[in-house]
Scaffold this motif. Structure first.
Motif, PDB file in Angstrom:
ATOM      1  N   THR A   1      26.657  22.515  39.328  1.00 35.46           N
ATOM      2  CA  THR A   1      27.422  23.578  39.987  1.00 35.46           C
ATOM      3  C   THR A   1      28.923  23.428  39.815  1.00 35.46           C
ATOM      4  O   THR A   1      29.638  24.420  39.627  1.00 35.46           O
ATOM      5  N   LEU A   2      29.433  22.217  39.884  1.00 29.43           N
ATOM      6  CA  LEU A   2      30.883  22.009  39.854  1.00 29.43           C
ATOM      7  C   LEU A   2      31.537  22.566  38.591  1.00 29.43           C
ATOM      8  O   LEU A   2      32.593  23.213  38.669  1.00 29.43           O
ATOM      9  N   PRO A   3      30.971  22.364  37.395  1.00 27.81           N
ATOM     10  CA  PRO A   3      31.599  22.970  36.211  1.00 27.81           C
ATOM     11  C   PRO A   3      31.627  24.495  36.271  1.00 27.81           C
ATOM     12  O   PRO A   3      32.562  25.126  35.760  1.00 27.81           O
ATOM     13  N   ILE A   4      30.632  25.092  36.919  1.00 29.19           N
ATOM     14  CA  ILE A   4      30.579  26.555  37.004  1.00 29.19           C
ATOM     15  C   ILE A   4      31.719  27.080  37.865  1.00 29.19           C
ATOM     16  O   ILE A   4      32.464  27.980  37.461  1.00 29.19           O
ATOM     17  N   VAL A   5      31.889  26.512  39.059  1.00 36.21           N
ATOM     18  CA  VAL A   5      32.934  27.015  39.950  1.00 36.21           C
ATOM     19  C   VAL A   5      34.318  26.635  39.440  1.00 36.21           C
ATOM     20  O   VAL A   5      35.293  27.369  39.641  1.00 36.21           O
ATOM     21  N   SER A   6      34.434  25.487  38.763  1.00 35.37           N
ATOM     22  CA  SER A   6      35.725  25.116  38.181  1.00 35.37           C
ATOM     23  C   SER A   6      36.146  26.127  37.122  1.00 35.37           C
ATOM     24  O   SER A   6      37.311  26.544  37.069  1.00 35.37           O
ATOM     25  N   GLU A   7      35.211  26.540  36.292  1.00 31.85           N
ATOM     26  CA  GLU A   7      35.532  27.529  35.259  1.00 31.85           C
ATOM     27  C   GLU A   7      35.870  28.883  35.877  1.00 31.85           C
ATOM     28  O   GLU A   7      36.709  29.624  35.356  1.00 31.85           O
ATOM     29  N   MET A   8      35.235  29.213  36.987  1.00 32.49           N
ATOM     30  CA  MET A   8      35.511  30.499  37.635  1.00 32.49           C
ATOM     31  C   MET A   8      36.981  30.649  37.979  1.00 32.49           C
ATOM     32  O   MET A   8      37.546  31.741  37.886  1.00 32.49           O
ATOM     33  N   VAL A   9      37.639  29.553  38.385  1.00 33.61           N
ATOM     34  CA  VAL A   9      39.053  29.636  38.789  1.00 33.61           C
ATOM     35  C   VAL A   9      39.995  29.085  37.733  1.00 33.61           C
ATOM     36  O   VAL A   9      41.208  29.022  37.949  1.00 33.61           O
ATOM     37  N   GLY A  10      39.461  28.681  36.561  1.00 38.26           N
ATOM     38  CA  GLY A  10      40.314  28.216  35.475  1.00 38.26           C
ATOM     39  C   GLY A  10      40.599  26.738  35.479  1.00 38.26           C
ATOM     40  O   GLY A  10      41.495  26.277  34.752  1.00 38.26           O
TER      41      GLY A  10
ATOM     42  N   PHE B   1      37.746  36.051  38.404  1.00 38.43           N
ATOM     43  CA  PHE B   1      37.537  35.629  39.793  1.00 38.43           C
ATOM     44  C   PHE B   1      38.578  36.307  40.678  1.00 38.43           C
ATOM     45  O   PHE B   1      39.777  36.283  40.382  1.00 38.43           O
ATOM     46  N   GLY B   2      38.111  36.910  41.787  1.00 36.34           N
ATOM     47  CA  GLY B   2      39.038  37.533  42.723  1.00 36.34           C
ATOM     48  C   GLY B   2      39.749  38.750  42.164  1.00 36.34           C
ATOM     49  O   GLY B   2      40.832  39.104  42.635  1.00 36.34           O
ATOM     50  N   VAL B   3      39.149  39.389  41.161  1.00 32.46           N
ATOM     51  CA  VAL B   3      39.791  40.512  40.476  1.00 32.46           C
ATOM     52  C   VAL B   3      39.362  41.819  41.129  1.00 32.46           C
ATOM     53  O   VAL B   3      38.172  42.044  41.370  1.00 32.46           O
ATOM     54  N   LEU B   4      40.316  42.691  41.419  1.00 32.38           N
ATOM     55  CA  LEU B   4      40.041  43.987  42.033  1.00 32.38           C
ATOM     56  C   LEU B   4      40.165  45.099  41.000  1.00 32.38           C
ATOM     57  O   LEU B   4      40.857  44.953  39.988  1.00 32.38           O
ATOM     58  N   PRO B   5      39.502  46.238  41.231  1.00 29.69           N
ATOM     59  CA  PRO B   5      39.579  47.356  40.287  1.00 29.69           C
ATOM     60  C   PRO B   5      41.000  47.896  40.144  1.00 29.69           C
ATOM     61  O   PRO B   5      41.830  47.781  41.048  1.00 29.69           O
ATOM     62  N   ARG B   6      41.259  48.509  38.998  1.00 30.98           N
ATOM     63  CA  ARG B   6      42.569  49.101  38.721  1.00 30.98           C
ATOM     64  C   ARG B   6      42.969  50.062  39.836  1.00 30.98           C
ATOM     65  O   ARG B   6      42.182  50.903  40.267  1.00 30.98           O
ATOM     66  N   GLY B   7      44.216  49.914  40.311  1.00 29.80           N
ATOM     67  CA  GLY B   7      44.729  50.772  41.365  1.00 29.80           C
ATOM     68  C   GLY B   7      44.568  50.216  42.756  1.00 29.80           C
ATOM     69  O   GLY B   7      45.136  50.753  43.711  1.00 29.80           O
ATOM     70  N   SER B   8      43.809  49.113  42.910  1.00 27.53           N
ATOM     71  CA  SER B   8      43.639  48.490  44.222  1.00 27.53           C
ATOM     72  C   SER B   8      44.949  47.892  44.701  1.00 27.53           C
ATOM     73  O   SER B   8      45.804  47.474  43.905  1.00 27.53           O
TER      74      SER B   8
ATOM     75  N   ARG C   1      42.629  25.257  44.268  1.00 27.25           N
ATOM     76  CA  ARG C   1      42.373  25.833  45.588  1.00 27.25           C
ATOM     77  C   ARG C   1      43.471  26.794  46.029  1.00 27.25           C
ATOM     78  O   ARG C   1      43.356  27.416  47.084  1.00 27.25           O
ATOM     79  N   THR C   2      44.556  26.899  45.251  1.00 25.35           N
ATOM     80  CA  THR C   2      45.578  27.903  45.557  1.00 25.35           C
ATOM     81  C   THR C   2      45.438  29.141  44.674  1.00 25.35           C
ATOM     82  O   THR C   2      46.211  30.079  44.807  1.00 25.35           O
ATOM     83  N   VAL C   3      44.450  29.137  43.759  1.00 29.55           N
ATOM     84  CA  VAL C   3      44.245  30.276  42.858  1.00 29.55           C
ATOM     85  C   VAL C   3      43.655  31.441  43.644  1.00 29.55           C
ATOM     86  O   VAL C   3      42.622  31.312  44.293  1.00 29.55           O
ATOM     87  N   ARG C   4      44.325  32.575  43.596  1.00 32.27           N
ATOM     88  CA  ARG C   4      43.817  33.778  44.257  1.00 32.27           C
ATOM     89  C   ARG C   4      43.113  34.699  43.279  1.00 32.27           C
ATOM     90  O   ARG C   4      42.266  35.491  43.658  1.00 32.27           O
ATOM     91  N   MET C   5      43.486  34.630  42.025  1.00 34.28           N
ATOM     92  CA  MET C   5      42.898  35.525  41.029  1.00 34.28           C
ATOM     93  C   MET C   5      43.007  34.870  39.654  1.00 34.28           C
ATOM     94  O   MET C   5      43.989  34.205  39.339  1.00 34.28           O
ATOM     95  N   LYS C   6      41.948  35.016  38.862  1.00 34.68           N
ATOM     96  CA  LYS C   6      41.949  34.571  37.477  1.00 34.68           C
ATOM     97  C   LYS C   6      41.171  35.608  36.668  1.00 34.68           C
ATOM     98  O   LYS C   6      40.011  35.887  36.963  1.00 34.68           O
ATOM     99  N   SER C   7      41.821  36.228  35.692  1.00 30.08           N
ATOM    100  CA  SER C   7      41.157  37.267  34.910  1.00 30.08           C
ATOM    101  C   SER C   7      41.209  36.924  33.431  1.00 30.08           C
ATOM    102  O   SER C   7      42.208  36.373  32.937  1.00 30.08           O
ATOM    103  N   GLU C   8      40.131  37.246  32.753  1.00 26.44           N
ATOM    104  CA  GLU C   8      40.088  37.047  31.308  1.00 26.44           C
ATOM    105  C   GLU C   8      41.054  38.017  30.634  1.00 26.44           C
ATOM    106  O   GLU C   8      41.179  39.176  31.036  1.00 26.44           O
ATOM    107  N   LEU C   9      41.734  37.549  29.596  1.00 24.25           N
ATOM    108  CA  LEU C   9      42.614  38.408  28.813  1.00 24.25           C
ATOM    109  C   LEU C   9      41.829  38.897  27.612  1.00 24.25           C
ATOM    110  O   LEU C   9      41.558  38.146  26.668  1.00 24.25           O
TER     111      LEU C   9
END
Length: 723
Positions: free
Chosen positions: A67-76, A475-482, A599-607
């Protein structure tokens, strides 16, 4: 394979499939697992912690290792994030001072002295020729040793992992949710659906698959196991052929069709034949994609299968050997003649197209009688139009109501954006208001009775996800315009990229704008410091991966807007690099810590995208002094080489202004429609939840909800969109 499937479940649902393993005394191991999760901003729910405590310690450790590698990758946090300046954000030098230091060091180097002297004599200096510029001068471990530990704060992010069902049950539920989505999925979700469809082809299927791209992915899996295909247009077959060739099922990009096996060719031709035999008018759909159909025909060899003559007709139409007047050509002729009644009569047979043409029809109508006919037709066919189109048109007319001089923004399916003056004539207010009222009524009719509603206030300003393509994967990404609140004193952006083969230089920058969208200043490799901000330093190659950071002290920032951007200066595109992502962190005043703290990451989005300039979001200071983010997910075309914030500030400002000033339909709008006059609604304040079943709508699932509750969070927000 099981590990990757677990990753799908965790990423999409924030649930951990029920662990299998021998019973035992796993409480200590479970607590240790929870503590390690905390270091990357996650924790186990009380229910999940209790379940793990009843397993053996070895089983818990095995689950933690997966599990740890999965959640680590989620936030970069799965890659090392080094910074060019070893003690960033402290001691960042003035730009000219830093360049002068690099020149002095180069002149002291026997291998570079002569080249630098020659360049200086000609008055032009290539920074990349300086040995210490753009390349890390210390290891990642040395950078860590130079940084203070992060001081824990109450505002640090905590994402709860909940107890899930067994893996097969979770995968089936996820497959049904993605395949049956009422809105198009993004590219990453489509890839996940492909994996799930292959696994779930023999199991339960959704009642309907309304989105054509989803249907193509599911049909590919069904064809592989010999199940019947879901086809009702010739374009469904074309999309399936694209899926089989690893191409673009949205048909926006050309697909190079592979050589197909004889059974697959028979399956596609039989499908085409059945569609056209049932409704010969479907041949007219070929015109929209003539070239792909011609190329597909070269692979399918329809002349070898005379038993399917209707399939051969499809390719005859594509080659121009058989006539099939298209719907589009008939409509175009009526519009050219300004025959609004005729166009309305034709479009009533295609309700979705009628809705998309409403603005044009109201603008070219000759008189009130014709406008009344347009509105009446829209009301009549509204029940046959998909929910996302109803909501999209509702949002469109809401923005047409606003009398402004703001530019009009255009965004294609790949997120490429451009702005242009809005030269459309106004629509009479009475007609617009009648349409809006009718669309609200239609939306209300479709929404299910939610029972008791429990709503997280933070979700109210989230834009409705009318398309998965309006949201980047991450992770933590909201739709355009949010719009979302920014609660922290220090805002830190980060970008990471790793090149595939060619030297690749991405530049993280931030444009600071006044309230009228004019430029105040910027932070970039050419401006390492500005009022309230520091840049971590320019890294110009990434064979092993590279990171850049920008930190802003929000109380010191001048102006109204902060626009982070990622410019491709040289090398591989966002589509070509091995990996690239952007994100932001929030910290309180004196938390210190490394440049990257998960733990301070609020959002991480793929480019990902075809442009050379990425604009993930914009931050705006409100009249109340508080900062809020508005999510963009946009790309500008940019230059093929040397994109810089100084050069694109005008185009960035135009696009940002166009989207910031546009008002999106939000979750708050839908909740208002859903709860009007019939439903009890409570705003959740973070405290205990009701004992009874509720419909909960929020960014994340709270602990303790009744098991029979309906839960809608960021991961399945698309479920709010009615069919």
């Amino acid at each position: 394979m099981a590990h990757s499937l677990e990753s799908l479940v965790i990423r999409h649902t924030r649930r951990l499939p029920v662990p299998e393993g021998p019973a035992g005394e796993g409480a200590a191991a479970a607590r240790q697992f929870d503590a390690v999760l905390t270091s990357v901003g996650f924790k186990l729910s009380a229910e999940l912690l209790e379940r793990l405590s009843g397993l053996s310690g070895a089983a818990v450790v095995h689950l933690a290792e997966r599990t740890l590698p999965i959640v680590s990758e989620m936030v970069g946090d799965h890659v090392p994030h080094n910074a060019y300046f070893i003690d960033f954000p402290a001691n960042v030098p003035d730009t000219e001072e830093f360049w002068a230091r690099c020149v002095a060091e180069a002149l002291g180097d026997d291998t570079s002295r002569e080249s630098v002297l020659t360049q200086l004599a000609h008055g032009v200096l290539d920074l990349l020729s300086l040995p210490t510029y753009g390349r890390y001068q210390h290891t990642y471990e040395e950078m860590l040793a130079a940084q203070d530990e992060l001081i824990a704060a109450a505002g640090d992010r905590v994402t709860v992992l909940h107890l899930g069902r067994d893996l097969d049950g979770e995968l089936t539920d996820l497959y049904l949710a993605l395949a049956g989505s009422t809105t198009p999925l993004g590219e990453d979700h489509l890839r996940d659906l492909k994996v799930l469809a292959e696994r779930c082809a023999h199991g339960p299927q959704p009642e309907s698959i309304p989105v054509r791209e989803n249907r193509a992915v599911v049909n590919e899996a069904r064809l592989g196991v010999g199940a019947g295909l879901l086809l009702d247009t010739v374009t469904d077959v074309l999309r399936l052929a694209c899926a089989l060739s690893g191409g673009d099922v949205t048909l926006q990009e050309p697909t190079r069709f592979r050589k197909l096996s004889r059974p697959v060719r028979r399956g596609l031709l039989a499908g085409l034949d059945a569609v056209v035999a049932a409704n010969p008018a479907k041949l007219a759909d070929v015109h929209a994609h003539r070239e792909p159909f011609k190329r597909l025909g070269e692979r399918l060899h329809p002349h070898e299968y005379p038993r399917w003559p209707h399939a051969a007709d499809v390719f005859a139409v594509a080659r121009g050997e058989k006539e099939a007047r298209s719907f589009g050509s008939r409509l175009e002729q009526l519009l050219d003649d300004f025959d609004v009644p005729g166009a309305v009569k034709l479009l009533k047979s295609a309700p979705g197209r009628l809705f998309r043409a409403l603005d044009l029809l109201l603008r070219i109508a000759a008189d009130q009688e014709e406008r009344d006919a347009v509105v009446a037709a829209a009301v009549e066919v509204a029940p046959e139009v998909s929910g996302r189109v109803v909501l999209s048109v509702r949002e469109h007319f809401h923005n047409r109501e606003r009398e402004t001089d703001e530019p009009r923004i255009f965004v294609n399916r790949r997120g490429r954006a451009w702005a242009a003056p809005d030269v459309r004539p106004a629509i009479p207010a009475a007609d617009r208001d009648r349409l809006i009222a009718a669309l609200d009524a239609e939306t209300r009719r479709r929404l299910p009775a939610p029972g008791r509603l429990l709503v997280d206030p933070d979700v109210l300003d989230v834009a409705l996800p009318l398309s998965g393509r309006a949201t980047a994967a991450g992770f933590g990404v909201l739709p355009r315009g949010s719009v979302s609140e920014i609660d922290g004193e220090r805002l830190r952006f980060f970008v990471y990229w790793k090149e595939t083969g060619e030297r690749t230089d991405y530049d993280l920058s931030a444009l600071l704008l006044h309230s009228d969208y004019s430029t105040d200043s910027w932070l970039s490799y050419t401006a390492l410091t500005a009022v309230g901000g520091e840049h971590s330093g320019d890294v110009t190659e990434a064979p092993d991966g590279a990171s850049e950071f920008i930190e802003l002290s929000l109380d010191r920032v001048r102006g109204t807007f902060v626009v982070p951007q990622v410019n491709i200066y040289a090398g591989e595109s966002f589509e070509e690099v091995e990996e690239s992502f952007f994100g932001f962190m929030l910290r309180d005043g004196e938390q210190k810590g490394r440049p990257f703290e998960p733990r301070t990451v609020r959002m991480k989005s793929e480019l990902r995208g075809t442009g050379r300039v990425a604009l993930p979001l914009v931050f705006r200071r409100g009249d109340d002094g508080r900062w809020r983010a508005k999510w963009l997910h946009l790309h500008l075309k940019g230059l093929s080489y040397a994109n810089r914030v100084e050069e694109n500030q005008v185009s960035v400002s135009k696009v940002v202004r166009a989207l910031v000033e546009r008002e999106q339909l939000t979750v708050g709008y839908l909740i208002d429609v859903m709860s009007r006059d019939t439903t009890a609604m409570d705003l959740w304040d973070g405290g205990p939840v009701p004992d009874e079943p509720v419909t909960y709508i929020g960014l994340e699932r709270p602990e303790g909800l009744h098991p029979d509750s309906r839960v809608v969070t960021l991961e399945n927000l698309r479920d709010l969109i009615p069919g």
